[in-house]
Scaffold this motif. Structure first.
Motif, mmCIF file in Angstrom:
data_model
loop_
_atom_site.group_PDB
_atom_site.id
_atom_site.type_symbol
_atom_site.label_atom_id
_atom_site.label_comp_id
_atom_site.label_asym_id
_atom_site.label_seq_id
_atom_site.Cartn_x
_atom_site.Cartn_y
_atom_site.Cartn_z
ATOM 1 N N ALA A 78 0.759 -1.189 0.134
ATOM 2 C CA ALA A 78 0.078 -0.163 0.131
ATOM 3 C C ALA A 78 0.769 1.268 -0.081
ATOM 4 O O ALA A 78 0.521 2.197 -0.736
ATOM 5 C CB ALA A 78 -0.814 -0.029 1.285
ATOM 6 N N LYS A 79 2.048 1.201 0.754
ATOM 7 C CA LYS A 79 2.777 2.426 0.883
ATOM 8 C C LYS A 79 3.457 2.468 -0.613
ATOM 9 O O LYS A 79 3.669 3.606 -0.907
ATOM 10 C CB LYS A 79 3.847 2.212 1.781
ATOM 11 C CG LYS A 79 3.483 2.395 3.322
ATOM 12 C CD LYS A 79 4.684 2.203 4.289
ATOM 13 C CE LYS A 79 4.513 2.398 5.788
ATOM 14 N NZ LYS A 79 5.556 2.354 6.528
ATOM 15 N N GLN A 80 3.738 1.584 -1.289
ATOM 16 C CA GLN A 80 4.411 1.528 -2.574
ATOM 17 C C GLN A 80 3.549 2.061 -3.564
ATOM 18 O O GLN A 80 3.762 3.105 -4.480
ATOM 19 C CB GLN A 80 4.929 0.360 -3.077
ATOM 20 C CG GLN A 80 5.833 0.440 -4.481
ATOM 21 C CD GLN A 80 6.746 1.325 -4.465
ATOM 22 O OE1 GLN A 80 7.707 1.294 -3.522
ATOM 23 N NE2 GLN A 80 7.079 1.840 -5.413
ATOM 24 N N LYS A 81 2.178 1.797 -3.367
ATOM 25 C CA LYS A 81 1.035 2.234 -4.486
ATOM 26 C C LYS A 81 0.886 3.711 -4.189
ATOM 27 O O LYS A 81 0.659 4.582 -5.192
ATOM 28 C CB LYS A 81 -0.140 1.678 -4.175
ATOM 29 C CG LYS A 81 -0.232 0.086 -4.807
ATOM 30 C CD LYS A 81 -1.532 -0.463 -4.553
ATOM 31 C CE LYS A 81 -1.633 -1.840 -5.179
ATOM 32 N NZ LYS A 81 -2.947 -2.443 -5.137
ATOM 33 N N LEU A 82 1.120 4.341 -3.134
ATOM 34 C CA LEU A 82 0.826 5.453 -2.523
ATOM 35 C C LEU A 82 2.144 6.334 -3.246
ATOM 36 O O LEU A 82 1.609 7.512 -3.761
ATOM 37 C CB LEU A 82 0.565 5.742 -0.889
ATOM 38 C CG LEU A 82 0.399 7.085 -0.642
ATOM 39 C CD1 LEU A 82 -0.803 7.608 -1.116
ATOM 40 C CD2 LEU A 82 0.368 7.092 0.882
ATOM 41 N N ALA A 83 3.202 5.690 -2.933
ATOM 42 C CA ALA A 83 4.210 6.596 -3.638
ATOM 43 C C ALA A 83 4.313 6.802 -4.936
ATOM 44 O O ALA A 83 4.755 7.667 -5.539
ATOM 45 C CB ALA A 83 5.760 5.868 -3.085
ATOM 46 N N ASP A 84 3.784 5.757 -5.665
ATOM 47 C CA ASP A 84 3.709 5.555 -7.131
ATOM 48 C C ASP A 84 2.631 6.657 -7.565
ATOM 49 O O ASP A 84 2.989 7.501 -8.481
ATOM 50 C CB ASP A 84 3.375 4.138 -7.880
ATOM 51 C CG ASP A 84 4.439 3.254 -7.404
ATOM 52 O OD1 ASP A 84 5.637 3.596 -7.180
ATOM 53 O OD2 ASP A 84 3.960 1.965 -7.579
ATOM 54 N N ASN A 85 1.465 6.901 -6.947
ATOM 55 C CA ASN A 85 0.510 7.655 -7.206
ATOM 56 C C ASN A 85 1.058 9.096 -7.012
ATOM 57 O O ASN A 85 0.765 9.929 -7.504
ATOM 58 C CB ASN A 85 -0.971 7.376 -6.231
ATOM 59 C CG ASN A 85 -1.525 6.319 -6.862
ATOM 60 O OD1 ASN A 85 -1.395 5.904 -7.953
ATOM 61 N ND2 ASN A 85 -2.420 5.776 -6.110
ATOM 62 N N ARG A 86 1.471 9.280 -5.751
ATOM 63 C CA ARG A 86 2.193 10.560 -5.482
ATOM 64 C C ARG A 86 3.122 11.126 -6.881
ATOM 65 O O ARG A 86 3.367 12.543 -7.207
ATOM 66 C CB ARG A 86 2.892 10.568 -4.250
ATOM 67 C CG ARG A 86 1.982 10.780 -3.065
ATOM 68 C CD ARG A 86 2.680 10.878 -1.885
ATOM 69 N NE ARG A 86 2.058 10.749 -0.705
ATOM 70 C CZ ARG A 86 2.382 10.525 0.520
ATOM 71 N NH1 ARG A 86 3.341 10.457 0.938
ATOM 72 N NH2 ARG A 86 1.556 10.612 1.629
ATOM 73 N N SER A 87 4.095 10.232 -6.980
ATOM 74 C CA SER A 87 5.101 10.656 -8.264
ATOM 75 C C SER A 87 4.212 10.897 -9.449
ATOM 76 O O SER A 87 4.899 11.758 -10.289
ATOM 77 C CB SER A 87 6.084 9.488 -8.391
ATOM 78 O OG SER A 87 5.362 8.386 -9.028
ATOM 79 N N GLU A 143 1.241 12.155 -9.698
ATOM 80 C CA GLU A 143 0.790 13.624 -9.612
ATOM 81 C C GLU A 143 1.860 14.397 -9.611
ATOM 82 O O GLU A 143 1.544 15.652 -10.073
ATOM 83 C CB GLU A 143 0.118 13.617 -8.148
ATOM 84 C CG GLU A 143 -1.282 12.686 -8.125
ATOM 85 C CD GLU A 143 -1.794 12.733 -6.620
ATOM 86 O OE1 GLU A 143 -1.110 13.392 -5.809
ATOM 87 O OE2 GLU A 143 -2.866 12.172 -6.382
#
Length: 103
Positions: A81-90, A92
């Motif tokens: 979940a942290k990796q997905k969140l980091a991917d989404n932030r990048s 954006e």
């Protein structure tokens, strides 16, 4: 596809099983007078409380392997979940940078 239940469900079911077993043993011991029955009308609460106190250390010792499996499974999901969140932030950030360059 595997039909293996999740480690959390397995651990919870085993913990509940240990508690129910302790509850049955304590109820039998109270019924035959080997353990005090509590004060007044508190017999039911006494039996449940005593079963909880007995089952907690038993679960701690007996379910160590299942608890470790559950911890590993949960930490893996959190890392994903942290990796997905980091991917989404990048993504954006890239879109924002592209919009700023374009204006």
């Amino acid at each position: 596809m595997s039909l293996k239940p999740s480690a959390t469900i397995r651990y919870t079911a085993m913990r509940l099983g240990i508690f129910v077993g302790c509850l049955a043993v304590v109820a039998v011991l109270v019924h035959f007078g080997l353990v005090p029955a509590g004060l007044g009308d508190a017999n039911g609460a006494w039996v449940v409380l005593l079963a909880l106190v007995i089952s907690a250390p038993l679960s701690f010792v007996l379910l160590r392997k299942q608890r470790d499996e559950m911890s590993t499974q949960i930490s893996g999901r959190v890392a994903g979940a942290k990796q997905k969140l980091a991917d989404n932030r990048s993504q954006e950030d890239q879109a924002d940078d592209a919009a700023r360059v374009g204006s």
